[in-house]
Design a protein around this motif. Structure first.
Motif, PDB file in Angstrom:
ATOM      1  N   ARG A  86       0.823  -1.213   0.000  1.00 41.98           N
ATOM      2  CA  ARG A  86       0.000   0.000   0.000  1.00 41.98           C
ATOM      3  C   ARG A  86       0.853   1.258   0.000  1.00 41.98           C
ATOM      4  O   ARG A  86       0.420   2.315  -0.465  1.00 41.98           O
ATOM      5  CB  ARG A  86      -0.921   0.021   1.220  1.00 41.98           C
ATOM      6  N   ASP A  87       2.072   1.158   0.549  1.00 41.04           N
ATOM      7  CA  ASP A  87       2.947   2.334   0.630  1.00 41.04           C
ATOM      8  C   ASP A  87       3.583   2.670  -0.709  1.00 41.04           C
ATOM      9  O   ASP A  87       4.234   3.709  -0.844  1.00 41.04           O
ATOM     10  CB  ASP A  87       4.028   2.096   1.686  1.00 41.04           C
ATOM     11  N   ILE A  88       3.410   1.779  -1.705  1.00 35.97           N
ATOM     12  CA  ILE A  88       3.904   2.063  -3.057  1.00 35.97           C
ATOM     13  C   ILE A  88       2.775   2.763  -3.823  1.00 35.97           C
ATOM     14  O   ILE A  88       1.746   2.143  -4.111  1.00 35.97           O
ATOM     15  CB  ILE A  88       4.314   0.774  -3.791  1.00 35.97           C
ATOM     16  N   ARG A  89       2.943   3.990  -4.149  1.00 33.53           N
ATOM     17  CA  ARG A  89       1.866   4.766  -4.771  1.00 33.53           C
ATOM     18  C   ARG A  89       2.329   5.340  -6.100  1.00 33.53           C
ATOM     19  O   ARG A  89       3.448   5.857  -6.211  1.00 33.53           O
ATOM     20  CB  ARG A  89       1.415   5.893  -3.840  1.00 33.53           C
ATOM     21  N   PHE A  90       1.447   5.227  -7.073  1.00 35.84           N
ATOM     22  CA  PHE A  90       1.747   5.821  -8.379  1.00 35.84           C
ATOM     23  C   PHE A  90       1.750   7.342  -8.242  1.00 35.84           C
ATOM     24  O   PHE A  90       0.883   7.925  -7.578  1.00 35.84           O
ATOM     25  CB  PHE A  90       0.703   5.388  -9.405  1.00 35.84           C
ATOM     26  N   ARG A  91       2.722   7.985  -8.868  1.00 29.17           N
ATOM     27  CA  ARG A  91       2.817   9.447  -8.780  1.00 29.17           C
ATOM     28  C   ARG A  91       1.730  10.080  -9.653  1.00 29.17           C
ATOM     29  O   ARG A  91       1.671   9.828 -10.857  1.00 29.17           O
ATOM     30  CB  ARG A  91       4.203   9.918  -9.232  1.00 29.17           C
ATOM     31  N   ARG A  92       0.893  10.888  -9.040  1.00 33.58           N
ATOM     32  CA  ARG A  92      -0.232  11.474  -9.773  1.00 33.58           C
ATOM     33  C   ARG A  92       0.229  12.318 -10.947  1.00 33.58           C
ATOM     34  O   ARG A  92      -0.445  12.392 -11.973  1.00 33.58           O
ATOM     35  CB  ARG A  92      -1.084  12.328  -8.828  1.00 33.58           C
ATOM     36  N   ASP A  93       1.388  12.974 -10.794  1.00 32.03           N
ATOM     37  CA  ASP A  93       1.841  13.836 -11.888  1.00 32.03           C
ATOM     38  C   ASP A  93       2.361  13.040 -13.075  1.00 32.03           C
ATOM     39  O   ASP A  93       2.697  13.621 -14.113  1.00 32.03           O
ATOM     40  CB  ASP A  93       2.909  14.816 -11.399  1.00 32.03           C
ATOM     41  N   ARG A  94       2.430  11.702 -12.944  1.00 30.23           N
ATOM     42  CA  ARG A  94       2.835  10.848 -14.064  1.00 30.23           C
ATOM     43  C   ARG A  94       1.628  10.167 -14.720  1.00 30.23           C
ATOM     44  O   ARG A  94       1.809   9.292 -15.577  1.00 30.23           O
ATOM     45  CB  ARG A  94       3.798   9.767 -13.576  1.00 30.23           C
ATOM     46  N   ALA A  95       0.431  10.518 -14.329  1.00 28.14           N
ATOM     47  CA  ALA A  95      -0.766   9.862 -14.848  1.00 28.14           C
ATOM     48  C   ALA A  95      -0.870   9.996 -16.367  1.00 28.14           C
ATOM     49  O   ALA A  95      -0.517  11.041 -16.937  1.00 28.14           O
ATOM     50  CB  ALA A  95      -2.017  10.439 -14.193  1.00 28.14           C
ATOM     51  N   LEU A  96      -1.327   8.958 -16.999  1.00 29.26           N
ATOM     52  CA  LEU A  96      -1.568   8.991 -18.439  1.00 29.26           C
ATOM     53  C   LEU A  96      -2.667  10.003 -18.744  1.00 29.26           C
ATOM     54  O   LEU A  96      -3.722   9.992 -18.102  1.00 29.26           O
ATOM     55  CB  LEU A  96      -1.981   7.595 -18.906  1.00 29.26           C
ATOM     56  N   TRP A  97      -2.397  10.902 -19.711  1.00 36.08           N
ATOM     57  CA  TRP A  97      -3.307  11.951 -20.181  1.00 36.08           C
ATOM     58  C   TRP A  97      -3.477  13.097 -19.178  1.00 36.08           C
ATOM     59  O   TRP A  97      -4.402  13.904 -19.281  1.00 36.08           O
ATOM     60  CB  TRP A  97      -4.685  11.387 -20.558  1.00 36.08           C
ATOM     61  N   ARG A  98      -2.588  13.188 -18.191  1.00 33.79           N
ATOM     62  CA  ARG A  98      -2.653  14.312 -17.270  1.00 33.79           C
ATOM     63  C   ARG A  98      -2.336  15.608 -18.017  1.00 33.79           C
ATOM     64  O   ARG A  98      -1.470  15.655 -18.880  1.00 33.79           O
ATOM     65  CB  ARG A  98      -1.674  14.114 -16.115  1.00 33.79           C
ATOM     66  N   ASP A  99      -3.071  16.666 -17.687  1.00 33.90           N
ATOM     67  CA  ASP A  99      -2.868  18.000 -18.276  1.00 33.90           C
ATOM     68  C   ASP A  99      -3.072  18.007 -19.793  1.00 33.90           C
ATOM     69  O   ASP A  99      -2.457  18.796 -20.513  1.00 33.90           O
ATOM     70  CB  ASP A  99      -1.461  18.543 -17.944  1.00 33.90           C
ATOM     71  N   THR A 100      -3.922  17.123 -20.289  1.00 37.39           N
ATOM     72  CA  THR A 100      -4.216  17.103 -21.721  1.00 37.39           C
ATOM     73  C   THR A 100      -5.605  17.646 -22.025  1.00 37.39           C
ATOM     74  O   THR A 100      -5.964  17.774 -23.198  1.00 37.39           O
ATOM     75  CB  THR A 100      -4.123  15.664 -22.270  1.00 37.39           C
ATOM     76  N   GLY A 101      -6.391  17.903 -20.986  1.00 34.60           N
ATOM     77  CA  GLY A 101      -7.758  18.346 -21.200  1.00 34.60           C
ATOM     78  C   GLY A 101      -8.725  17.224 -21.494  1.00 34.60           C
ATOM     79  O   GLY A 101      -9.898  17.477 -21.798  1.00 34.60           O
ATOM     80  N   LEU A 102      -8.258  15.983 -21.399  1.00 35.98           N
ATOM     81  CA  LEU A 102      -9.138  14.842 -21.645  1.00 35.98           C
ATOM     82  C   LEU A 102      -9.970  14.540 -20.396  1.00 35.98           C
ATOM     83  O   LEU A 102      -9.563  14.834 -19.273  1.00 35.98           O
ATOM     84  CB  LEU A 102      -8.318  13.620 -22.042  1.00 35.98           C
ATOM     85  N   PRO A 103     -11.137  13.909 -20.567  1.00 39.92           N
ATOM     86  CA  PRO A 103     -12.036  13.664 -19.433  1.00 39.92           C
ATOM     87  C   PRO A 103     -11.646  12.469 -18.569  1.00 39.92           C
ATOM     88  O   PRO A 103     -12.312  12.204 -17.561  1.00 39.92           O
ATOM     89  CB  PRO A 103     -13.390  13.431 -20.108  1.00 39.92           C
ATOM     90  N   PHE A 104     -10.589  11.744 -18.939  1.00 39.05           N
ATOM     91  CA  PHE A 104     -10.148  10.583 -18.167  1.00 39.05           C
ATOM     92  C   PHE A 104      -8.641  10.631 -17.980  1.00 39.05           C
ATOM     93  O   PHE A 104      -7.907  11.159 -18.831  1.00 39.05           O
ATOM     94  CB  PHE A 104     -10.525   9.271 -18.871  1.00 39.05           C
ATOM     95  N   GLN A 105      -8.178  10.076 -16.867  1.00 37.15           N
ATOM     96  CA  GLN A 105      -6.761   9.857 -16.622  1.00 37.15           C
ATOM     97  C   GLN A 105      -6.570   8.431 -16.122  1.00 37.15           C
ATOM     98  O   GLN A 105      -7.482   7.845 -15.535  1.00 37.15           O
ATOM     99  CB  GLN A 105      -6.213  10.857 -15.589  1.00 37.15           C
ATOM    100  N   ILE A 106      -5.371   7.880 -16.352  1.00 41.22           N
ATOM    101  CA  ILE A 106      -5.074   6.505 -15.965  1.00 41.22           C
ATOM    102  C   ILE A 106      -3.868   6.488 -15.034  1.00 41.22           C
ATOM    103  O   ILE A 106      -2.846   7.113 -15.323  1.00 41.22           O
ATOM    104  CB  ILE A 106      -4.770   5.619 -17.193  1.00 41.22           C
ATOM    105  N   GLN A 107      -4.001   5.780 -13.915  1.00 50.01           N
ATOM    106  CA  GLN A 107      -2.885   5.516 -13.020  1.00 50.01           C
ATOM    107  C   GLN A 107      -2.705   4.009 -12.892  1.00 50.01           C
ATOM    108  O   GLN A 107      -3.625   3.239 -13.191  1.00 50.01           O
ATOM    109  CB  GLN A 107      -3.112   6.153 -11.648  1.00 50.01           C
ATOM    110  N   PHE A 108      -1.528   3.591 -12.421  1.00 47.64           N
ATOM    111  CA  PHE A 108      -1.185   2.174 -12.477  1.00 47.64           C
ATOM    112  C   PHE A 108      -0.816   1.621 -11.098  1.00 47.64           C
ATOM    113  O   PHE A 108      -0.428   2.372 -10.201  1.00 47.64           O
ATOM    114  CB  PHE A 108      -0.035   1.969 -13.466  1.00 47.64           C
ATOM    115  N   PHE A 109      -0.931   0.289 -10.976  1.00 48.95           N
ATOM    116  CA  PHE A 109      -0.609  -0.400  -9.735  1.00 48.95           C
ATOM    117  C   PHE A 109       0.705  -1.162  -9.874  1.00 48.95           C
ATOM    118  O   PHE A 109       1.002  -1.730 -10.925  1.00 48.95           O
ATOM    119  CB  PHE A 109      -1.718  -1.390  -9.365  1.00 48.95           C
TER     120      PHE A 109
END
Length: 526
Positions: A86-109
């Motif tokens: 649980r202490d391993i967390r995906f960095r939000r600023d690395r999310a797929l499609w972040r800051d693109t104006g798209l309605p969805f973003q993807i984070q990974f486990f």
């Protein structure tokens, strides 16, 4: 910071490459003007022509081969604790499609703990098909000291989709694909609870259960105006392979349309379609198995069925002393689901888990499923950490190896819906030993529909039947009274078992010849 890296599809995706080449070849036209026009439209054409049949073709070829288990992650990662994982967390600023104006973003486990193999994740966009590359740098390892030991080509355990479901300025988790073929979603204002699965094989049978896994995903990049996200997947197991398409629409009730095509490698004794998995530890209809400050502990409190003839049937869940398997025959079902009806926080008193906000899950067939049965498996558990309830559809049609079999359905994740069912419903079930020798007293509260508007001096009738037969138990007495606290109506009756076997009970409320409520169904285990 950059978002996650994506790489062009590798040589293993030859099928996809071949299809894209066919698309390119088909683009040559005689007219130069037509060629120029087609070149302008080409990026959209690539995305539009990645479709379910491509994934199904891949699944069919996979099923024709001997099953190959997925490569395991490094053994030391499987030994980490839940808290370490649980202490391993995906960095939000690395999310797929972040800051693109798209309605969805993807984070990974991150793999590890229970998640012992990785999945391949691809993105289908205007340029084609790309593989999302794993990098330890995309994760914050918290207090863990093993980040430098993680292979740079490890891969992901799964992913989650984020969308602004509660606030326009924040991307909440909407749906998660993680572990075997499990996925779970939430609607607006909810917290994660029950899960769905791609497939259930031999669940509850003495031979043991087989757990298929999603092995590969393709996520289609949405348009800025999209309200849906499309995800394709490959499922694989020793007995079957399959292609899946998920059309995800977040909202007040999050909707997931599922299309699946299965290819069996061998005969399967029991194929479970559209499985739902949940947890029931204790509730108002059962004693607390341990000392617990929480009055009730469950993610779902009942199974709801909608029959072709319009009847609704409610079966309260239980934590049995031994394995219980119920079977409900249906012809062309309209739907079934595991629901969390009780929304009163005072009945849970759990500030951390907020089980009063767990979603209900409803399966709505999009085709005629024909004859079959809904199977309810209830497994004894000594804690609330185990999912011990499974419900799924088993078709009567025998699916043969080598022949494709398709199914379509819609999954709803929601909190309240007055149309499921549209009339009165059972909102609480309680039991004790009553005041008659060797008897049990059942107290069922009904509410909803028109029940609250019926005056207290109206005579309602409780239609109580012993579905397991009068040789299994006898009905001793019953009464129906207005509940002045809730505005609904209470049915109370006593029943005396004639032997030590479970007694199947049914009941509903009537005004004259008119049925006012769903059918309440209960298995009384002496």
């Amino acid at each position: 910071m950059p978002s996650v890296c994506i790489q062009r599809v590798n040589s293993a995706d030859a099928t996809m490459r071949k299809h894209l080449r066919r698309l390119r070849c088909s683009c040559w036209l005689r007219s130069a003007a037509a060629v120029a026009l087609l070149m302008l439209a080409w990026p959209v054409a690539v995305r539009a022509h990645f479709h379910f049949e491509l994934v199904a073709e891949r699944a069919e070829k996979l099923a024709a081969q001997a099953y190959q288990p997925p490569d395991p992650v490094p053994e030391w990662l499987t030994r980490i604790t839940y808290d370490q994982w649980r202490d391993i967390r995906f960095r939000r600023d690395r999310a797929l499609w972040r800051d693109t104006g798209l309605p969805f973003q993807i984070q990974f486990f991150h793999p590890g703990y229970y998640y012992r193999h990785t999945v391949a994740v691809h993105v289908v966009d205007d340029a084609g098909v790309h593989t999302v590359a794993f990098s330890p740098s995309d994760f914050d390892y918290g207090r863990n000291d093993f980040a430098s030991r993680v292979p740079h080509n490890l891969g992901f355990a799964g992913f989650r989709v984020h969308a602004p479901i509660n606030r326009a300025d924040y991307f909440d988790e909407v749906i998660v694909f993680l572990g075997a073929s499990y996925f779970r979603a939430v609607g607006k204002g909810q917290v994660f609870g029950l899960s769905a699965r791609g497939l259930a094989i031999d669940t509850g049978l003495p031979s043991g259960e087989e757990f298929p896994s999603f092995r590969e995903f393709w996520i289609v990049r949405p348009q800025p105006w999209s309200t849906d996200l499309t995800v394709y997947a490959i499922l694989d197991s020793p007995s079957a392979a399959g292609a899946y398409r998920f059309l995800i629409r977040p909202g007040e009730q999050t909707r997931v349309d599922v299309e699946a095509r299965l290819y069996l490698r061998r005969d399967i004794q029991q194929l479970g379609v559209a499985p739902l998995t949940s947890m029931f530890f204790h509730g108002e209809n059962s004693p607390r198995p341990v000392e617990d400050f929480r009055p009730e502990v469950h993610d779902s409190d009942g199974l709801l069925l909608h029959f072709r003839n319009g009847e609704w049937l409610w079966r309260p869940l239980m934590n049995p002393r031994s394995l219980l398997i119920g079977s409900f025959r249906m012809q062309s079902p309209r739907g079934f689901g595991l629901l969390q009806r009780d929304r009163n926080f005072d009945h849970y008193q759990d500030l951390e888990t907020r089980r009063d906000r767990r979603p209900s899950g409803w399966v709505e067939p999009l085709d005629d499923w024909g004859a079959g049965r809904v199977v309810l498996v209830e497994i004894p558990t000594k804690s609330d950490t185990n999912d011990n309830v499974v419900a799924f559809w088993v078709p009567d049609t025998k699916i043969k190896p080598g022949a494709p079999w398709s199914v379509r359905y819609r999954l709803w994740w929601y909190e309240e819906d007055p149309l499921r069912p549209p009339g009165g419903r059972a909102v609480a079930t309680r039991r004790d030993r009553g005041n008659r020798e060797d008897a049990y007293r059942l107290v069922v509260d009904f509410a909803g529909g028109e029940l609250e508007s019926i005056p207290a001096d109206t005579v309602l009738h409780g239609a109580v039947t012993i579905a397991s037969g009068t040789d299994s138990a006898e009905l001793l007495d019953q009464q129906v009274v207005k509940n002045p606290v809730t505005g609904g109506w209470r049915l109370a009756f006593q029943v005396r078992p004639k032997r030590s076997e479970p007694v199947e009970l049914r009941a509903f409320l009537m005004l004259g010849e008119r049925v006012l409520t769903e059918t309440w169904s209960y298995l009384l285990v002496p």
